[in-house]
Design an enzyme around this catalytic site. Structure first.
Site, short mmCIF file in Angstrom:
data_model
loop_
_atom_site.label_atom_id
_atom_site.label_comp_id
_atom_site.label_asym_id
_atom_site.label_seq_id
_atom_site.Cartn_x
_atom_site.Cartn_y
_atom_site.Cartn_z
N THR A 73 44.23 36.58 33.41
CA THR A 73 45.27 37.22 34.21
C THR A 73 45.56 36.35 35.43
O THR A 73 44.64 35.86 36.09
CB THR A 73 44.86 38.63 34.66
OG1 THR A 73 44.72 39.47 33.50
CG2 THR A 73 45.92 39.24 35.58
N PHE B 112 47.04 36.14 39.13
CA PHE B 112 47.27 36.99 40.30
C PHE B 112 48.01 36.18 41.36
O PHE B 112 47.77 34.98 41.53
CB PHE B 112 45.95 37.47 40.89
CG PHE B 112 45.18 38.42 40.01
CD1 PHE B 112 45.23 39.79 40.22
CD2 PHE B 112 44.39 37.94 38.98
CE1 PHE B 112 44.52 40.66 39.41
CE2 PHE B 112 43.66 38.81 38.16
CZ PHE B 112 43.74 40.17 38.38
#
Length: 342
Positions: A232, A234
C-alpha cells in the site's frame, strides 16, 4: 464504509500455503483476562469532528501525525515509518485526518492512496481536491495479513471473519478455502478490537500482527493474503509544501481538467512524452459541480503522477504547456520518491 451483512461463501480456489501457528497469545501479560484491560487502557480513542475543540500540541512536543483507524492499523505503522518517534493520532475517518491538519490539531497526516492489489483509494483522491493540503512525501508498506481470534479459539471454531473490504478482497481465495463467511467493517484494527472487546468465540479478524498484540488476540495464521506482493502506498500530507530538489528521485502529483474534444487527453499526455517524462499513474474522477456550462453529465478530473521534480525546468515547461489548454491545473505536491520496499 458501513458494515455490510455477511457475504455469501465463495467457491474455493487454490491459494498459497499459510503459516499456521499454535494459539500462543501475543501479549506481555501473564493472563489473557488480566492483560486485556491494561492494553485497552493504552489505546487512544480515534479523533472525531467532535474532538476538534481540543487544543493543539504544545510547542516542543513530539510531531503529531494523523492516520485513519484505531491503534494497530496499517496506517499507524505507515505513520511511524514516515515520521519515526512521532505521536500517531488515530482519526475516525479520512475526512477527519484532513481537517485535523488544517485546524492545527496535528502537524501532518499519513493516508493511503493506492494498493498494489486493490487499486486506488478513491475517497482520498476526492479529499485531496477538496482540501488544500500538500503532498510532502510517500511511504510504501508491505501488507502482511494475519487471521486473529479470541484467546483459546481454534480455527475450526470460526464461522465468519471481519475486516476492511480491501483486506477481505486481498485474502479472498484463502478465506474461501477456509470456509469463512466474510463481513466488511471500517478498518482492520477496528475488526480486531471488536472481536477482543466483545469476546467473540465464532468470529475472527483479518488484521496485522501488531493489532493482535495490542488487543490480546491469538494469531491463527500469518500471510493470509493471496499474493505476497501486497503493498500500500501512503501519502504524507502537510499544511505547507516542501521545496523540491534534484539531488534525489522526486515525484510530482497534479490534478487537471480538460475541455471535451477529440484527442484532448492525448494532447495533455503528449506534453510529458515530448519531454521524455515518465508517467507512473493516471486516475480519473468525476468532476462535481462543473461550471463550464456544459450539459454533459460525465465531466472528469485527471490525477497524474510523474517522475520529475518541479525544480527541473523540463517539468516546469511541461506544466506550462499543459496550462495553455487545461481548464484547471493544480500541483498537489512535488516530493521525494520512496524507493524502499519493506
Amino acid at each position: 464504509m458501513n458494515s455490510s451483512s455477511p457475504a455469501a461463501k465463495i467457491s474455493g480456489s487454490k491459494s498459497p500455503d499459510l503459516n499456521f501457528r499454535a494459539t500462543a497469545r501475543i501479549s506481555a501479560g501473564d493472563s489473557p483476562r488480566k492483560s486485556r484491560p491494561a492494553a485497552a487502557s493504552l489505546v487512544s480513542e480515534p479523533l472525531s469532528s467532535k474532538g476538534f475543540k481540543a487544543s493543539p500540541a504544545a510547542e516542543g512536543s513530539r510531531l503529531r501525525v494523523a492516520y485513519q483507524g484505531v491503534s494497530g492499523a496499517y496506517s499507524e505503522l505507515a505513520a511511524e515509518m514516515a515520521y519515526p518517534n512521532c505521536e500517531a493520532v488515530p482519526c475516525e475517518q479520512f475526512d477527519t485526518a484532513f481537517e485535523a491538519v488544517e485546524r492545527w490539531l496535528v502537524d501532518c497526516a499519513v493516508l493511503p492512496i493506492e494498493n498494489s492489489l486493490g487499486g486506488s483509494i478513491h475517497r482520498n483522491y476526492d479529499l485531496l481536491l477538496r482540501h488544500r493540503l500538500h503532498i510532502v512525501g510517500e511511504v510504501k508498506l508491505r501488507i502482511r495479513h494475519c487471521l486473529l481470534a479470541y484467546p483459546g479459539i481454534q480455527l475450526e471454531n470460526l464461522k465468519r471473519v471481519l475486516s476492511h473490504p480491501q483486506a477481505l478482497a486481498q485474502c479472498e481465495n484463502t478465506l474461501s478455502r477456509l470456509g469463512l463467511i466474510r463481513e466488511a467493517v471500517d478498518d482492520t484494527a477496528g475488526a480486531a478490537k471488536f472481536v477482543a472487546f466483545n469476546q467473540l468465540k465464532d468470529t475472527g479478524a483479518v488484521a496485522s500482527a501488531g493489532a493482535a498484540k495490542i488487543y490480546g488476540l491469538d494469531i491463527l495464521a500469518e500471510d493470509l493474503q493471496d499474493d505476497s506482493e501486497n503493498f500500500t502506498r501512503f501519502l504524507m500530507l502537510a499544511r505547507e509544501p516542501i521545496i523540491p530538489g534534484t539531488h534525489k528521485p522526486f515525484k510530482t502529483s497534479i490534478v487537471f481538467s480538460l475541455e471535451e474534444g477529440p484527442g484532448a487527453l492525448f494532447k495533455a499526455l503528449a506534453v510529458f512524452a515530448l519531454r521524455k517524462i515518465n508517467l507512473t499513474k493516471i486516475e480519473s474522477r468525476p468532476l462535481r459541480n462543473s461550471k463550464n456550462g456544459s450539459s454533459k453529465h460525465f465531466d472528469y478530473l485527471f490525477y497524474l503522477d510523474f517522475d520529475a521534480s518541479m525544480a527541473d525546468p523540463n517539468a516546469q515547461n511541461a506544466l506550462g504547456h499543459l496550462e495553455e489548454f487545461a481548464t484547471m491545473l493544480r500541483v498537489l505536491g512535488s516530493y521525494p520518491q520512496d524507493t524502499n520496499m519493506i
